[in-house]
Motif scaffolding. Structure first.
Motif, PDB file in Angstrom:
ATOM      1  N   LYS A 117     -18.149 -11.521  -6.312  1.00  0.00           N
ATOM      2  CA  LYS A 117     -17.083 -11.582  -7.327  1.00  0.00           C
ATOM      3  C   LYS A 117     -16.190 -10.351  -7.237  1.00  0.00           C
ATOM      4  O   LYS A 117     -14.970 -10.443  -7.372  1.00  0.00           O
ATOM      5  CB  LYS A 117     -17.683 -11.705  -8.728  1.00  0.00           C
ATOM      6  CG  LYS A 117     -18.232 -13.078  -9.032  1.00  0.00           C
ATOM      7  CD  LYS A 117     -18.765 -13.148 -10.457  1.00  0.00           C
ATOM      8  CE  LYS A 117     -19.306 -14.530 -10.767  1.00  0.00           C
ATOM      9  NZ  LYS A 117     -19.861 -14.609 -12.116  1.00  0.00           N
ATOM     10  N   LEU A 118     -16.827  -9.189  -7.026  1.00  0.00           N
ATOM     11  CA  LEU A 118     -16.070  -7.944  -6.911  1.00  0.00           C
ATOM     12  C   LEU A 118     -15.170  -7.980  -5.686  1.00  0.00           C
ATOM     13  O   LEU A 118     -13.994  -7.580  -5.756  1.00  0.00           O
ATOM     14  CB  LEU A 118     -17.033  -6.748  -6.841  1.00  0.00           C
ATOM     15  CG  LEU A 118     -16.398  -5.359  -6.791  1.00  0.00           C
ATOM     16  CD1 LEU A 118     -15.551  -5.106  -8.039  1.00  0.00           C
ATOM     17  CD2 LEU A 118     -17.458  -4.294  -6.661  1.00  0.00           C
ATOM     18  N   ALA A 119     -15.711  -8.477  -4.569  1.00  0.00           N
ATOM     19  CA  ALA A 119     -14.903  -8.582  -3.349  1.00  0.00           C
ATOM     20  C   ALA A 119     -13.731  -9.540  -3.595  1.00  0.00           C
ATOM     21  O   ALA A 119     -12.593  -9.275  -3.178  1.00  0.00           O
ATOM     22  CB  ALA A 119     -15.766  -9.059  -2.185  1.00  0.00           C
ATOM     23  N   PHE A 120     -14.002 -10.664  -4.265  1.00  0.00           N
ATOM     24  CA  PHE A 120     -12.950 -11.629  -4.583  1.00  0.00           C
ATOM     25  C   PHE A 120     -11.904 -10.988  -5.505  1.00  0.00           C
ATOM     26  O   PHE A 120     -10.701 -11.138  -5.307  1.00  0.00           O
ATOM     27  CB  PHE A 120     -13.584 -12.871  -5.231  1.00  0.00           C
ATOM     28  CG  PHE A 120     -12.604 -13.950  -5.537  1.00  0.00           C
ATOM     29  CD1 PHE A 120     -12.034 -14.724  -4.511  1.00  0.00           C
ATOM     30  CD2 PHE A 120     -12.211 -14.225  -6.852  1.00  0.00           C
ATOM     31  CE1 PHE A 120     -11.136 -15.726  -4.802  1.00  0.00           C
ATOM     32  CE2 PHE A 120     -11.303 -15.221  -7.134  1.00  0.00           C
ATOM     33  CZ  PHE A 120     -10.770 -15.973  -6.113  1.00  0.00           C
ATOM     34  N   ALA A 121     -12.461 -10.250  -6.542  1.00  0.00           N
ATOM     35  CA  ALA A 121     -11.541  -9.582  -7.479  1.00  0.00           C
ATOM     36  C   ALA A 121     -10.738  -8.517  -6.752  1.00  0.00           C
ATOM     37  O   ALA A 121      -9.529  -8.347  -7.027  1.00  0.00           O
ATOM     38  CB  ALA A 121     -12.328  -8.960  -8.629  1.00  0.00           C
ATOM     39  N   ASP A 122     -11.364  -7.798  -5.817  1.00  0.00           N
ATOM     40  CA  ASP A 122     -10.637  -6.794  -5.039  1.00  0.00           C
ATOM     41  C   ASP A 122      -9.535  -7.455  -4.227  1.00  0.00           C
ATOM     42  O   ASP A 122      -8.407  -6.936  -4.153  1.00  0.00           O
ATOM     43  CB  ASP A 122     -11.590  -6.032  -4.094  1.00  0.00           C
ATOM     44  CG  ASP A 122     -12.409  -4.981  -4.823  1.00  0.00           C
ATOM     45  OD1 ASP A 122     -12.083  -4.648  -5.980  1.00  0.00           O
ATOM     46  OD2 ASP A 122     -13.417  -4.492  -4.228  1.00  0.00           O
ATOM     47  N   ARG A 123      -9.829  -8.602  -3.607  1.00  0.00           N
ATOM     48  CA  ARG A 123      -8.804  -9.308  -2.826  1.00  0.00           C
ATOM     49  C   ARG A 123      -7.669  -9.783  -3.739  1.00  0.00           C
ATOM     50  O   ARG A 123      -6.497  -9.640  -3.434  1.00  0.00           O
ATOM     51  CB  ARG A 123      -9.424 -10.496  -2.090  1.00  0.00           C
ATOM     52  CG  ARG A 123     -10.149 -10.136  -0.821  1.00  0.00           C
ATOM     53  CD  ARG A 123     -10.465 -11.367   0.014  1.00  0.00           C
ATOM     54  NE  ARG A 123     -11.222 -12.383  -0.690  1.00  0.00           N
ATOM     55  CZ  ARG A 123     -12.547 -12.468  -0.748  1.00  0.00           C
ATOM     56  NH1 ARG A 123     -13.277 -11.584  -0.122  1.00  0.00           N
ATOM     57  NH2 ARG A 123     -13.125 -13.436  -1.430  1.00  0.00           N
ATOM     58  N   ASP A 124      -8.088 -10.396  -4.905  1.00  0.00           N
ATOM     59  CA  ASP A 124      -7.073 -10.861  -5.849  1.00  0.00           C
ATOM     60  C   ASP A 124      -6.253  -9.684  -6.376  1.00  0.00           C
ATOM     61  O   ASP A 124      -5.028  -9.767  -6.496  1.00  0.00           O
ATOM     62  CB  ASP A 124      -7.723 -11.577  -7.037  1.00  0.00           C
ATOM     63  CG  ASP A 124      -8.122 -13.008  -6.705  1.00  0.00           C
ATOM     64  OD1 ASP A 124      -7.760 -13.464  -5.600  1.00  0.00           O
ATOM     65  OD2 ASP A 124      -8.795 -13.643  -7.544  1.00  0.00           O
ATOM     66  N   GLY A 125      -6.982  -8.590  -6.694  1.00  0.00           N
ATOM     67  CA  GLY A 125      -6.293  -7.403  -7.223  1.00  0.00           C
ATOM     68  C   GLY A 125      -5.370  -6.806  -6.168  1.00  0.00           C
ATOM     69  O   GLY A 125      -4.251  -6.380  -6.485  1.00  0.00           O
ATOM     70  N   ALA A 126      -5.804  -6.791  -4.925  1.00  0.00           N
ATOM     71  CA  ALA A 126      -4.969  -6.242  -3.849  1.00  0.00           C
ATOM     72  C   ALA A 126      -3.749  -7.131  -3.654  1.00  0.00           C
ATOM     73  O   ALA A 126      -2.615  -6.633  -3.465  1.00  0.00           O
ATOM     74  CB  ALA A 126      -5.785  -6.146  -2.559  1.00  0.00           C
ATOM     75  N   ALA A 127      -3.953  -8.433  -3.715  1.00  0.00           N
ATOM     76  CA  ALA A 127      -2.832  -9.359  -3.540  1.00  0.00           C
ATOM     77  C   ALA A 127      -1.863  -9.210  -4.707  1.00  0.00           C
ATOM     78  O   ALA A 127      -0.633  -9.178  -4.527  1.00  0.00           O
ATOM     79  CB  ALA A 127      -3.354 -10.797  -3.450  1.00  0.00           C
ATOM     80  N   GLU A 128      -2.412  -9.112  -5.922  1.00  0.00           N
ATOM     81  CA  GLU A 128      -1.556  -8.958  -7.107  1.00  0.00           C
ATOM     82  C   GLU A 128      -0.830  -7.614  -7.053  1.00  0.00           C
ATOM     83  O   GLU A 128       0.364  -7.515  -7.368  1.00  0.00           O
ATOM     84  CB  GLU A 128      -2.425  -9.028  -8.366  1.00  0.00           C
ATOM     85  CG  GLU A 128      -1.590  -9.242  -9.625  1.00  0.00           C
ATOM     86  CD  GLU A 128      -2.485  -9.486 -10.838  1.00  0.00           C
ATOM     87  OE1 GLU A 128      -2.110  -8.969 -11.885  1.00  0.00           O
ATOM     88  OE2 GLU A 128      -3.514 -10.168 -10.721  1.00  0.00           O
ATOM     89  N   ARG A 129      -1.531  -6.572  -6.652  1.00  0.00           N
ATOM     90  CA  ARG A 129      -0.921  -5.251  -6.544  1.00  0.00           C
ATOM     91  C   ARG A 129       0.189  -5.280  -5.484  1.00  0.00           C
ATOM     92  O   ARG A 129       1.280  -4.716  -5.681  1.00  0.00           O
ATOM     93  CB  ARG A 129      -1.974  -4.225  -6.184  1.00  0.00           C
ATOM     94  CG  ARG A 129      -1.468  -2.825  -6.321  1.00  0.00           C
ATOM     95  CD  ARG A 129      -2.495  -1.760  -6.067  1.00  0.00           C
ATOM     96  NE  ARG A 129      -3.352  -2.121  -4.951  1.00  0.00           N
ATOM     97  CZ  ARG A 129      -4.647  -1.932  -4.879  1.00  0.00           C
ATOM     98  NH1 ARG A 129      -5.282  -1.327  -5.834  1.00  0.00           N
ATOM     99  NH2 ARG A 129      -5.341  -2.340  -3.858  1.00  0.00           N
ATOM    100  N   ALA A 130      -0.081  -5.971  -4.397  1.00  0.00           N
ATOM    101  CA  ALA A 130       0.943  -6.076  -3.339  1.00  0.00           C
ATOM    102  C   ALA A 130       2.158  -6.824  -3.873  1.00  0.00           C
ATOM    103  O   ALA A 130       3.311  -6.443  -3.593  1.00  0.00           O
ATOM    104  CB  ALA A 130       0.358  -6.771  -2.122  1.00  0.00           C
ATOM    105  N   ALA A 131       1.879  -7.884  -4.668  1.00  0.00           N
ATOM    106  CA  ALA A 131       2.996  -8.663  -5.223  1.00  0.00           C
ATOM    107  C   ALA A 131       3.775  -7.798  -6.210  1.00  0.00           C
ATOM    108  O   ALA A 131       5.023  -7.793  -6.209  1.00  0.00           O
ATOM    109  CB  ALA A 131       2.469  -9.910  -5.917  1.00  0.00           C
ATOM    110  N   LEU A 132       3.067  -7.053  -7.051  1.00  0.00           N
ATOM    111  CA  LEU A 132       3.738  -6.179  -8.010  1.00  0.00           C
ATOM    112  C   LEU A 132       4.496  -5.073  -7.290  1.00  0.00           C
ATOM    113  O   LEU A 132       5.614  -4.709  -7.684  1.00  0.00           O
ATOM    114  CB  LEU A 132       2.720  -5.575  -8.990  1.00  0.00           C
ATOM    115  CG  LEU A 132       2.151  -6.532 -10.037  1.00  0.00           C
ATOM    116  CD1 LEU A 132       1.044  -5.842 -10.824  1.00  0.00           C
ATOM    117  CD2 LEU A 132       3.257  -6.996 -10.982  1.00  0.00           C
TER     118      LEU A 132
END
Length: 141
Positions: A117-132
């Motif tokens: 879940k953390l790895a998934f959240a890290d990927r989602d967070g990285a993608a969201e951070r990249a989008a932001l």
């Protein structure tokens, strides 16, 4: 007649002397046999006494053997009880170990799930951070 009577008397004296000698020999033999009989009675009494002592010794040994047998049985029972107690303790320890092992496996599975879940959240967070970041970069330009 007198001469014949004197000869008969001499023969009778001779027979009487022989019979006295024989009687004395028989009395001597009787005394020897009486002495032998008394010796045999003493020997019998000694043997009976030793037999009684031997029987008492055997009774004592039988009692000692019975006591040793009782002690052996008691000690065996004590050791068996102690072994049963230790076995029960060991079985409880194994059950506790098995329970802890099951808990450890559950924790490992939970940790793996959380890492995923953390790895998934890290990927989602990285993608969201990249989008932001991209929006931010776009907004600056």
């Amino acid at each position: 007649v007198r001469r014949h009577g004197a000869a008969d008397l001499a023969v009778l004296h001779c027979e009487l002397d022989e019979r006295r000698t024989l009687h004395e020999q028989l009395q001597g033999r009787h005394c020897d046999l009486e002495s032998d009989l008394q010796d045999a009675h003493r020997a019998h009494s000694d043997i009976a006494s030793r037999a009684e002592e031997t029987e008492l010794a055997f009774q004592h040994l039988r009692q000692e053997l019975a006591a040793i047998g009782d002690q052996s049985t008691q000690r065996r029972d004590e050791l068996r009880s102690e072994a049963d107690s230790q076995l029960a303790s060991l079985q409880r320890a194994h059950a506790g170990r098995d329970s802890l092992h099951a808990e450890l496996q559950e924790c490992q599975a939970l940790c793996q799930e959380l890492e995923e879940k953390l790895a998934f959240a890290d990927r989602d967070g990285a993608a969201e951070r990249a989008a932001l970041q991209a929006e931010l970069d776009e907004g600056r330009s």
